[in-house]
Design a protein around this motif. Sequence first.
Motif, PDB file in Angstrom:
ATOM      1  N   LEU A 167       0.820  -1.208   0.000  1.00 54.33           N
ATOM      2  CA  LEU A 167       0.000   0.000   0.000  1.00 54.33           C
ATOM      3  C   LEU A 167       0.856   1.261   0.000  1.00 54.33           C
ATOM      4  N   ALA A 168       1.960   1.237   0.740  1.00 55.88           N
ATOM      5  CA  ALA A 168       2.848   2.402   0.804  1.00 55.88           C
ATOM      6  C   ALA A 168       3.472   2.682  -0.556  1.00 55.88           C
ATOM      7  N   GLU A 169       3.894   1.635  -1.263  1.00 56.38           N
ATOM      8  CA  GLU A 169       4.473   1.813  -2.590  1.00 56.38           C
ATOM      9  C   GLU A 169       3.445   2.408  -3.554  1.00 56.38           C
ATOM     10  N   GLY A 170       2.228   1.895  -3.479  1.00 59.96           N
ATOM     11  CA  GLY A 170       1.178   2.420  -4.341  1.00 59.96           C
ATOM     12  C   GLY A 170       0.870   3.878  -4.045  1.00 59.96           C
ATOM     13  N   GLU A 171       0.841   4.236  -2.764  1.00 68.52           N
ATOM     14  CA  GLU A 171       0.564   5.622  -2.386  1.00 68.52           C
ATOM     15  C   GLU A 171       1.695   6.544  -2.818  1.00 68.52           C
ATOM     16  N   ALA A 172       2.943   6.074  -2.704  1.00 69.94           N
ATOM     17  CA  ALA A 172       4.088   6.888  -3.129  1.00 69.94           C
ATOM     18  C   ALA A 172       4.022   7.167  -4.628  1.00 69.94           C
ATOM     19  N   LEU A 173       3.671   6.163  -5.407  1.00 70.74           N
ATOM     20  CA  LEU A 173       3.536   6.359  -6.850  1.00 70.74           C
ATOM     21  C   LEU A 173       2.395   7.311  -7.162  1.00 70.74           C
ATOM     22  N   ARG A 174       1.300   7.171  -6.433  1.00 66.29           N
ATOM     23  CA  ARG A 174       0.152   8.054  -6.662  1.00 66.29           C
ATOM     24  C   ARG A 174       0.526   9.504  -6.406  1.00 66.29           C
ATOM     25  N   ARG A 175       1.244   9.746  -5.293  1.00 70.31           N
ATOM     26  CA  ARG A 175       1.645  11.115  -4.967  1.00 70.31           C
ATOM     27  C   ARG A 175       2.621  11.682  -5.991  1.00 70.31           C
ATOM     28  N   SER A 176       3.511  10.840  -6.509  1.00 75.50           N
ATOM     29  CA  SER A 176       4.516  11.311  -7.463  1.00 75.50           C
ATOM     30  C   SER A 176       3.943  11.554  -8.847  1.00 75.50           C
ATOM     31  N   GLY A 177       2.843  10.851  -9.168  1.00 77.70           N
ATOM     32  CA  GLY A 177       2.272  10.958 -10.494  1.00 77.70           C
ATOM     33  C   GLY A 177       3.058  10.211 -11.549  1.00 77.70           C
ATOM     34  N   LEU A 178       3.979   9.346 -11.117  1.00 75.60           N
ATOM     35  CA  LEU A 178       4.831   8.598 -12.030  1.00 75.60           C
ATOM     36  C   LEU A 178       4.450   7.124 -12.036  1.00 75.60           C
ATOM     37  N   THR A 179       4.797   6.451 -13.115  1.00 76.59           N
ATOM     38  CA  THR A 179       4.683   5.005 -13.130  1.00 76.59           C
ATOM     39  C   THR A 179       5.899   4.417 -12.418  1.00 76.59           C
TER      40      THR A 179
END
Length: 248
Positions: A167-179
Amino acid sequence: MTGHENLWMRPERPARGPRPSFSRAALAQVAIGIADAEGLEAISMRRLAADLGAGTMSLYRYVTGKDEVFDLMLDTVVREYLPEDRPPPDDWADGLRLLAWQARRTMLRHPWLAPLAAGRVQVGPNSARLTETALGMLDGLGLSVDEMLALVGAVFAYVNGYVQSELAEGEALRRSGLTLAERLAQHLSYIQSLIATGGYPMLERVTKEGGRQYTAADDRFAYGLDRLLDGIAAALPPAAAEGPKSTG
């Protein structure tokens, strides 16, 4: 009522006072809905009362405060670990594997669950049923109760840690806007500079050989879980030890 008395030891409907306008189950469902949509930090007694269409003080006839609301939420969703439509498998490893997969699916449906469960002793009727079921899978293998508790705890610790990381990895990607590929590309030059020093042979292997197996989150989870169950099987008393059957 006292804050030291177990929530489930107190009657839901007091002997005296106003008739309850809703139930603890309804309170838990409202709290779960808020947490699913907005996170645990959005839960307050005032917010719960508003969503229930009740006065804030009326909630204290059901719980002593937000801490007991969390207890209700945990015990409610723990029921999802144990599907009602299928009995536990006869094989202990298949049984624990089923529990682990159900727990992960539940934690992914409720992103607040894993961090909350990690820091709390889980009590309540559904939590008791989960403990009874999990220990029953290991009963008869020649283990002490403490050993069974430790092994079940290890399985759920693996699930909880994996899901929190997921979940943390997914949230970090969401915040960054990057794949994920774009995020990795940001660090590629630095990684290559480390490899060029000759001091990171394993990191070099990762860049050359990695990404061919267990690339999906489900596959990584299954691989780690199977190896954990293999280790448990290897440590069982000789008469009871039977290797876990991988279901993929």
